[in-house]
Design a protein around this motif. Sequence first.
Motif, PDB file in Angstrom:
ATOM      1  N   ILE A  33       2.753   7.216   4.502  1.00 38.48           N
ATOM      2  CA  ILE A  33       2.987   8.278   5.489  1.00 38.48           C
ATOM      3  C   ILE A  33       2.566   7.793   6.873  1.00 38.48           C
ATOM      4  CG2 ILE A  33       2.471  10.665   6.128  1.00 38.48           C
ATOM      5  CD1 ILE A  33       1.685  11.229   3.265  1.00 38.48           C
ATOM      6  N   GLU A  34       3.462   7.916   7.844  1.00 40.54           N
ATOM      7  CA  GLU A  34       3.191   7.441   9.210  1.00 40.54           C
ATOM      8  C   GLU A  34       3.488   8.571  10.194  1.00 40.54           C
ATOM      9  OE1 GLU A  34       1.897   4.811  10.907  1.00 40.54           O
ATOM     10  OE2 GLU A  34       2.505   5.947  12.692  1.00 40.54           O
ATOM     11  N   ARG A  35       2.538   8.762  11.126  1.00 37.92           N
ATOM     12  CA  ARG A  35       2.752   9.871  12.079  1.00 37.92           C
ATOM     13  C   ARG A  35       3.727   9.510  13.196  1.00 37.92           C
ATOM     14  NH1 ARG A  35      -2.846   9.399  15.637  1.00 37.92           N
ATOM     15  NH2 ARG A  35      -2.434   7.236  16.075  1.00 37.92           N
ATOM     16  N   MET A  45      -1.849  -3.707  20.349  1.00 36.91           N
ATOM     17  CA  MET A  45      -2.603  -4.924  20.002  1.00 36.91           C
ATOM     18  C   MET A  45      -2.370  -5.952  21.089  1.00 36.91           C
ATOM     19  SD  MET A  45      -2.624  -6.870  16.375  1.00 36.91           S
ATOM     20  CE  MET A  45      -1.567  -8.306  16.377  1.00 36.91           C
ATOM     21  N   GLY A  46      -3.419  -6.732  21.379  1.00 40.65           N
ATOM     22  CA  GLY A  46      -3.267  -7.798  22.364  1.00 40.65           C
ATOM     23  C   GLY A  46      -2.117  -8.685  21.974  1.00 40.65           C
ATOM     24  N   GLY A  47      -2.038  -8.924  20.655  1.00 37.03           N
ATOM     25  CA  GLY A  47      -0.829  -9.528  20.177  1.00 37.03           C
ATOM     26  C   GLY A  47      -0.961 -10.783  19.352  1.00 37.03           C
ATOM     27  N   VAL A  48      -2.178 -11.203  18.955  1.00 40.83           N
ATOM     28  CA  VAL A  48      -2.234 -12.419  18.141  1.00 40.83           C
ATOM     29  C   VAL A  48      -2.267 -12.055  16.660  1.00 40.83           C
ATOM     30  CG1 VAL A  48      -3.544 -14.503  17.581  1.00 40.83           C
ATOM     31  CG2 VAL A  48      -3.391 -13.716  19.941  1.00 40.83           C
ATOM     32  N   LEU A  49      -1.241 -12.528  15.971  1.00 36.78           N
ATOM     33  CA  LEU A  49      -1.137 -12.288  14.528  1.00 36.78           C
ATOM     34  C   LEU A  49      -1.459 -13.599  13.817  1.00 36.78           C
ATOM     35  CD1 LEU A  49       0.140 -10.287  12.282  1.00 36.78           C
ATOM     36  CD2 LEU A  49       2.003 -11.933  12.367  1.00 36.78           C
ATOM     37  N   LEU A 105       4.839  -8.376  19.202  1.00 36.40           N
ATOM     38  CA  LEU A 105       4.853  -7.034  19.788  1.00 36.40           C
ATOM     39  C   LEU A 105       4.841  -6.074  18.607  1.00 36.40           C
ATOM     40  CD1 LEU A 105       7.494  -7.739  22.561  1.00 36.40           C
ATOM     41  CD2 LEU A 105       5.082  -7.138  22.949  1.00 36.40           C
ATOM     42  N   ARG A 106       3.825  -5.239  18.534  1.00 37.85           N
ATOM     43  CA  ARG A 106       3.605  -4.433  17.328  1.00 37.85           C
ATOM     44  C   ARG A 106       4.756  -3.464  17.042  1.00 37.85           C
ATOM     45  NH1 ARG A 106      -1.732  -3.694  15.441  1.00 37.85           N
ATOM     46  NH2 ARG A 106      -0.802  -2.048  14.179  1.00 37.85           N
ATOM     47  N   ALA A 107       5.399  -2.960  18.096  1.00 35.90           N
ATOM     48  CA  ALA A 107       6.473  -1.995  17.855  1.00 35.90           C
ATOM     49  C   ALA A 107       7.567  -2.634  16.991  1.00 35.90           C
ATOM     50  CB  ALA A 107       7.046  -1.497  19.169  1.00 35.90           C
ATOM     51  N   GLY A 302      -8.927  -1.458   6.795  1.00 38.41           N
ATOM     52  CA  GLY A 302      -8.607  -1.792   8.188  1.00 38.41           C
ATOM     53  C   GLY A 302      -9.556  -1.177   9.201  1.00 38.41           C
ATOM     54  N   ASP A 303      -9.003  -0.820  10.361  1.00 42.99           N
ATOM     55  CA  ASP A 303      -9.830  -0.258  11.441  1.00 42.99           C
ATOM     56  C   ASP A 303     -10.553   1.010  10.996  1.00 42.99           C
ATOM     57  OD1 ASP A 303      -9.006  -2.221  13.159  1.00 42.99           O
ATOM     58  OD2 ASP A 303      -8.258  -0.872  14.709  1.00 42.99           O
ATOM     59  N   ALA A 304      -9.958   1.749  10.081  1.00 38.78           N
ATOM     60  CA  ALA A 304     -10.611   2.978   9.597  1.00 38.78           C
ATOM     61  C   ALA A 304     -11.955   2.638   8.957  1.00 38.78           C
ATOM     62  CB  ALA A 304      -9.707   3.703   8.604  1.00 38.78           C
ATOM     63  N   GLY A 315      -8.581  -8.666  13.993  1.00 40.84           N
ATOM     64  CA  GLY A 315      -8.548  -7.279  13.532  1.00 40.84           C
ATOM     65  C   GLY A 315      -7.371  -7.079  12.600  1.00 40.84           C
ATOM     66  N   SER A 316      -6.182  -7.491  13.069  1.00 45.54           N
ATOM     67  CA  SER A 316      -4.978  -7.265  12.265  1.00 45.54           C
ATOM     68  C   SER A 316      -5.054  -8.038  10.945  1.00 45.54           C
ATOM     69  CB  SER A 316      -3.734  -7.684  13.048  1.00 45.54           C
ATOM     70  OG  SER A 316      -3.799  -9.057  13.360  1.00 45.54           O
ATOM     71  N   ASN A 317      -5.628  -9.236  10.979  1.00 41.36           N
ATOM     72  CA  ASN A 317      -5.719 -10.025   9.736  1.00 41.36           C
ATOM     73  C   ASN A 317      -6.721  -9.407   8.766  1.00 41.36           C
ATOM     74  OD1 ASN A 317      -7.834 -10.715  11.440  1.00 41.36           O
ATOM     75  ND2 ASN A 317      -8.040 -12.760  10.606  1.00 41.36           N
TER      76      ASN A 317
HETATM   77  C1  LIG Z   1      -5.895  -3.827  23.083  1.00 43.91           C
HETATM   78  C2  LIG Z   1      -6.095  -4.381  21.697  1.00 43.91           C
HETATM   79  C3  LIG Z   1      -5.931  -5.729  21.467  1.00 43.91           C
HETATM   80  C4  LIG Z   1      -6.075  -6.254  20.182  1.00 43.91           C
HETATM   81  N1  LIG Z   1      -5.790  -7.562  19.986  1.00 43.91           N
HETATM   82  C5  LIG Z   1      -5.801  -8.070  18.735  1.00 43.91           C
HETATM   83  C6  LIG Z   1      -5.333  -9.380  18.490  1.00 43.91           C
HETATM   84  O1  LIG Z   1      -4.901 -10.101  19.410  1.00 43.91           O
HETATM   85  N2  LIG Z   1      -5.372  -9.841  17.204  1.00 43.91           N
HETATM   86  C7  LIG Z   1      -5.802  -9.059  16.180  1.00 43.91           C
HETATM   87  O2  LIG Z   1      -5.782  -9.523  15.027  1.00 43.91           O
HETATM   88  N3  LIG Z   1      -6.234  -7.806  16.393  1.00 43.91           N
HETATM   89  C8  LIG Z   1      -6.231  -7.282  17.633  1.00 43.91           C
HETATM   90  N4  LIG Z   1      -6.594  -5.980  17.842  1.00 43.91           N
HETATM   91  C9  LIG Z   1      -7.069  -5.177  16.697  1.00 43.91           C
HETATM   92  C10 LIG Z   1      -5.889  -4.724  15.829  1.00 43.91           C
HETATM   93  O3  LIG Z   1      -4.927  -4.109  16.618  1.00 43.91           O
HETATM   94  C11 LIG Z   1      -6.387  -3.756  14.761  1.00 43.91           C
HETATM   95  O4  LIG Z   1      -7.512  -4.283  14.119  1.00 43.91           O
HETATM   96  C12 LIG Z   1      -5.306  -3.468  13.725  1.00 43.91           C
HETATM   97  O5  LIG Z   1      -4.197  -2.885  14.336  1.00 43.91           O
HETATM   98  C13 LIG Z   1      -5.838  -2.531  12.642  1.00 43.91           C
HETATM   99  O6  LIG Z   1      -4.811  -2.184  11.768  1.00 43.91           O
HETATM  100  P1  LIG Z   1      -4.856  -0.828  10.953  1.00 43.91           P
HETATM  101  O7  LIG Z   1      -3.637  -0.817  10.108  1.00 43.91           O
HETATM  102  O8  LIG Z   1      -6.175  -0.663  10.318  1.00 43.91           O
HETATM  103  O9  LIG Z   1      -4.791   0.323  12.075  1.00 43.91           O
HETATM  104  P2  LIG Z   1      -3.636   0.659  13.097  1.00 43.91           P
HETATM  105  O10 LIG Z   1      -2.883  -0.536  13.486  1.00 43.91           O
HETATM  106  O11 LIG Z   1      -4.287   1.466  14.185  1.00 43.91           O
HETATM  107  O12 LIG Z   1      -2.657   1.597  12.278  1.00 43.91           O
HETATM  108  C14 LIG Z   1      -3.009   2.905  11.924  1.00 43.91           C
HETATM  109  C15 LIG Z   1      -1.715   3.652  11.629  1.00 43.91           C
HETATM  110  O13 LIG Z   1      -2.023   4.937  11.108  1.00 43.91           O
HETATM  111  C16 LIG Z   1      -1.194   5.921  11.717  1.00 43.91           C
HETATM  112  N5  LIG Z   1      -1.934   7.181  11.603  1.00 43.91           N
HETATM  113  C17 LIG Z   1      -3.137   7.486  12.151  1.00 43.91           C
HETATM  114  N6  LIG Z   1      -3.533   8.715  11.787  1.00 43.91           N
HETATM  115  C18 LIG Z   1      -2.551   9.194  10.981  1.00 43.91           C
HETATM  116  C19 LIG Z   1      -2.389  10.442  10.277  1.00 43.91           C
HETATM  117  N7  LIG Z   1      -3.332  11.384  10.323  1.00 43.91           N
HETATM  118  N8  LIG Z   1      -1.257  10.629   9.567  1.00 43.91           N
HETATM  119  C20 LIG Z   1      -0.302   9.655   9.514  1.00 43.91           C
HETATM  120  N9  LIG Z   1      -0.409   8.469  10.145  1.00 43.91           N
HETATM  121  C21 LIG Z   1      -1.521   8.243  10.867  1.00 43.91           C
HETATM  122  C22 LIG Z   1      -1.026   5.380  13.149  1.00 43.91           C
HETATM  123  O14 LIG Z   1       0.103   5.925  13.781  1.00 43.91           O
HETATM  124  C23 LIG Z   1      -0.882   3.886  12.887  1.00 43.91           C
HETATM  125  O15 LIG Z   1       0.443   3.506  12.610  1.00 43.91           O
HETATM  126  C24 LIG Z   1      -6.463  -5.420  19.118  1.00 43.91           C
HETATM  127  C25 LIG Z   1      -6.659  -4.059  19.339  1.00 43.91           C
HETATM  128  C26 LIG Z   1      -6.463  -3.525  20.605  1.00 43.91           C
HETATM  129  C27 LIG Z   1      -6.629  -2.043  20.831  1.00 43.91           C
END
Ligand SMILES: Cc1cc2nc3c(=O)[nH]c(=O)nc-3n(C[C@H](O)[C@H](O)[C@H](O)COP(=O)(O)OP(=O)(O)OC[C@H]3O[C@@H](n4cnc5c(N)ncnc54)[C@H](O)[C@@H]3O)c2cc1C
Length: 431
Positions: A33-35, A45-49, A105-107, A302-304, A315-317
């Motif tokens: 489920i994605e909002r 994300m800054g953009g390094v995968l 680009l994350r999008a 992940g970030d949660a 972070g992404s890894n």
């Molecule tokens: C400016 C910036 C630069 C960064 N640069 C890097 C980098 O260069 N390299 C790197 O590895 N990491 C980087 N990071 C960290 C990285 O972006 C995160 O660690 C990573 O995106 C975490 O992934 P995730 O899936 O846990 O969370 P997210 O990518 O935040 O995904 C969470 C998803 O949950 C969805 N969501 C949230 N709440 C709900 C809800 N209630 N119901 C349904 N959907 C919901 C959101 O829409 C989103 O799609 C950067 C972060 C930032 C902010």
Amino acid sequence: MPEKFDVIVVGAGPAGTACALTCARAGLDVLLIERGEYPGSKNVMGGVLYRKQMEDLIPEFWKEAPLERPVIEQRFWVMDKESVASFGYKGLEWGVEPYNNFTVLRAKFDQWFAGKAVEAGALLINETVVTECLVENGKVIGVRTDRPNGEVLADVVVLADGVNSLLSKQLGFHKEFRPDEVALTVMEVINLSKDKINERFNLEDNQGCTIEIFGDSTKGNLGTAFLYTNKDSLNIGVGTTLSSMIKAKLKPYELLDYLKNHPMVKPLLAGGESAEYLAHLIPEGGYHSVPRVAGNGVVVVGDAAQLVNAIHREGSNMAMHSGLLAGESIIEAKNRGNFSESTLNIYRDKLHDSFIIKDLEKYKDAAHTFESYPQYFKEYLPMMNQAMSTFFTVDGTPKREKQKQIIKSVTAEKGRLRVLQDIYRAWKAVK
Ligand SMILES: Cc1cc2nc3c(=O)[nH]c(=O)nc-3n(C[C@H](O)[C@H](O)[C@H](O)COP(=O)(O)OP(=O)(O)OC[C@H]3O[C@@H](n4cnc5c(N)ncnc54)[C@H](O)[C@@H]3O)c2cc1C
């Protein structure tokens, strides 16, 4: 009666999609489920995968994923008002298979990645917000969404809802952040032609460069800035801990403006057009901030779960790898027919055995040290630039004399003992 799945994953970022993909491949019924309007539409994300953790999920993904450039050069800048002390590494081996890492680009990337989970059999629903977890007799049994009759049940709910994770707060897994546990980062995507990027960063097509910028980029506060090359755009951003922002009364957009107009940065951006402006939090509390990651019928990824290594901008890894480990643990729980906390703690144990917790543990005192002793960013970084300027200026002074001058100026300002204490403390924080 609401529909029931084996697994509901909340959030189609790297963590959620990795978990959904892993479970779907094993034949489990997965609802993702994605909002956002589509996965990635809201993600920043800054953009390094990093290649390794992505390849563990999709071998040779670079042959089809929407990537920007393989990174062949990583530069680090210590910036002062009118100078940078620069070091780094450029290696052509990073420009060929299997590569080291890529800009993305994350999008585009998240959408493609979530498509892979769908191909494996997961059901993806966009534009749906999970508003709460359904709990019965101490076990999470599903979620409520903002859709009419929006309750859905599952054996396991995976919280992959990113840094704010309202759902883990609802379950009491973590509290509100302290301001020193998160960084507020703003970034801009700036369109610039491929030829200009290649020329200014000394690259060829399909070669990328990353620059991490410390010091004056954050006006001497705890944080960093970055400048990364995409195919025909640049990602530039800057962030500091929320506590530094508050203490120094910084405004994030002013910091970004300052960076973009810095004499060392401005020429690299000249003629570019702003395409997107984004702001996001990064969980930077590290090891001490990682909450409980498993409960009855629920895991957090992940970030949660605050899994970010800010020192190495990973972070992404970590998100992807935690999603993979959670997925493997859910498959094991399914085989046992038991989704209790003690079974799902397989995930906690895997996390602790992996590089994720080991790396966070290594740097467990770093954030606190650099936050508590601001002299590292405020005083030592500018001193480094001053020292390099003195050392490399050819003015007839013998080099040994220059060395003495540099050491004298540092110790005269701070005292020899304090300098030694500061060096020891910093070494202890990152050793
Ligand atoms: C400016 C910036 C630069 C960064 N640069 C890097 C980098 O260069 N390299 C790197 O590895 N990491 C980087 N990071 C960290 C990285 O972006 C995160 O660690 C990573 O995106 C975490 O992934 P995730 O899936 O846990 O969370 P997210 O990518 O935040 O995904 C969470 C998803 O949950 C969805 N969501 C949230 N709440 C709900 C809800 N209630 N119901 C349904 N959907 C919901 C959101 O829409 C989103 O799609 C950067 C972060 C930032 C902010």
